[in-house]
Design a protein around this motif. Structure first.
Motif, short mmCIF file in Angstrom:
data_model
loop_
_atom_site.label_atom_id
_atom_site.label_comp_id
_atom_site.label_asym_id
_atom_site.label_seq_id
_atom_site.Cartn_x
_atom_site.Cartn_y
_atom_site.Cartn_z
N VAL A 1 -6.70 3.95 -1.66
CA VAL A 1 -6.88 3.13 -0.46
C VAL A 1 -8.10 2.23 -0.61
O VAL A 1 -8.05 1.04 -0.27
N PHE B 1 -7.84 5.18 7.67
CA PHE B 1 -8.18 4.00 8.46
C PHE B 1 -8.61 4.39 9.88
O PHE B 1 -9.48 3.76 10.46
N PHE C 1 -5.88 10.17 -2.42
CA PHE C 1 -5.64 9.08 -1.47
C PHE C 1 -6.81 8.11 -1.39
O PHE C 1 -6.63 6.90 -1.40
N MET D 1 -0.49 1.81 10.86
CA MET D 1 -0.72 3.01 10.05
C MET D 1 -1.48 4.06 10.84
O MET D 1 -1.16 5.24 10.79
N VAL E 1 -2.91 -2.47 9.87
CA VAL E 1 -3.61 -1.19 9.76
C VAL E 1 -3.47 -0.38 11.06
O VAL E 1 -3.41 0.85 11.01
N LEU F 1 0.92 4.16 -2.95
CA LEU F 1 0.67 5.57 -2.69
C LEU F 1 1.85 6.44 -3.11
O LEU F 1 1.67 7.50 -3.72
N ALA G 1 -2.79 7.29 4.79
CA ALA G 1 -3.59 6.07 4.88
C ALA G 1 -4.04 5.84 6.32
O ALA G 1 -5.18 5.44 6.57
N LEU H 1 0.83 -1.21 0.00
CA LEU H 1 0.00 0.00 0.00
C LEU H 1 0.86 1.25 0.00
O LEU H 1 0.60 2.18 -0.76
N ALA I 1 2.61 8.90 2.91
CA ALA I 1 1.76 7.79 2.47
C ALA I 1 1.19 7.04 3.67
O ALA I 1 -0.01 6.78 3.75
N LYS I 2 2.06 6.69 4.60
CA LYS I 2 1.61 5.94 5.78
C LYS I 2 0.69 6.79 6.64
O LYS I 2 -0.34 6.32 7.12
#
Length: 159
Positions: free
Chosen positions: A138, A56, A134, A81, A78, A37, A52, A33, A48-49
């Motif tokens: 995702v 989430f 994004f 993240m 997840v 991204l 996301a 992922l 990116a992290k």
């Protein structure tokens, strides 16, 4: 011992970037992922992290534990993240006002809950155009990992 850009430990070779994303269950899912991204959006790994993680995190707040557990099962790590996401603050502003179109285009209804994430995305240094990109990435990623039911479950959190 250090050699080049990697380090050797009792667990084997790893590079300095991927160690940030290692998760005991399935590090490849997180890396996949993050790589999607970064390559699609031109953001760095932290952005990116964090981005996301913001999405989430909102899903975790809005969905029941059973529903979010279904998402977490499809995307192991997840929680890592979410933990890396910046605080959202009051958010809104210019970024929040631009989210309505993207939310509608991916089936997440009107602006919905996405405006609450604007402050966090701003803290990551992301402009409105990048932030808007994004959500579909995702959602598609979650759909690839867990199927349409899981994708729709996640999309429902943004309504």
């Amino acid at each position: 011992r250090r050699r080049g850009w990697g380090t050797f430990s009792r667990f084997g070779w790893y590079n300095s970037v991927s160690i940030i994303f290692i998760h005991k269950d399935n590090p490849e899912v997180l890396l996949e992922l993050i790589q999607q991204l970064t390559s699609a959006l031109g953001v760095n790994e932290e952005q990116a992290k964090g981005g996301a993680g913001l999405l989430f995190g909102l899903a975790q707040d809005k969905l029941g534990s059973a529903d979010f557990g279904t998402i977490a099962e499809a995307v192991p790590g997840v929680d890592d993240m979410i933990a890396s996401a910046p605080a959202t603050g009051d958010g809104g502003g210019s970024i929040g006002s631009m989210l309505g179109g993207i939310a509608s285009s991916v089936g997440a209804g009107d602006l919905g809950n996405l405006a609450s994430l604007a402050g966090g995305f701003e803290k990551l240094g992301l402009d409105p155009g990048t932030m808007q990109k994004f959500l579909p990435i995702v959602l598609d990623f979650v759909g690839d990992k867990g199927g349409d039911t899981v994708k729709n479950l996640l999309a429902g959190a943004f309504k």
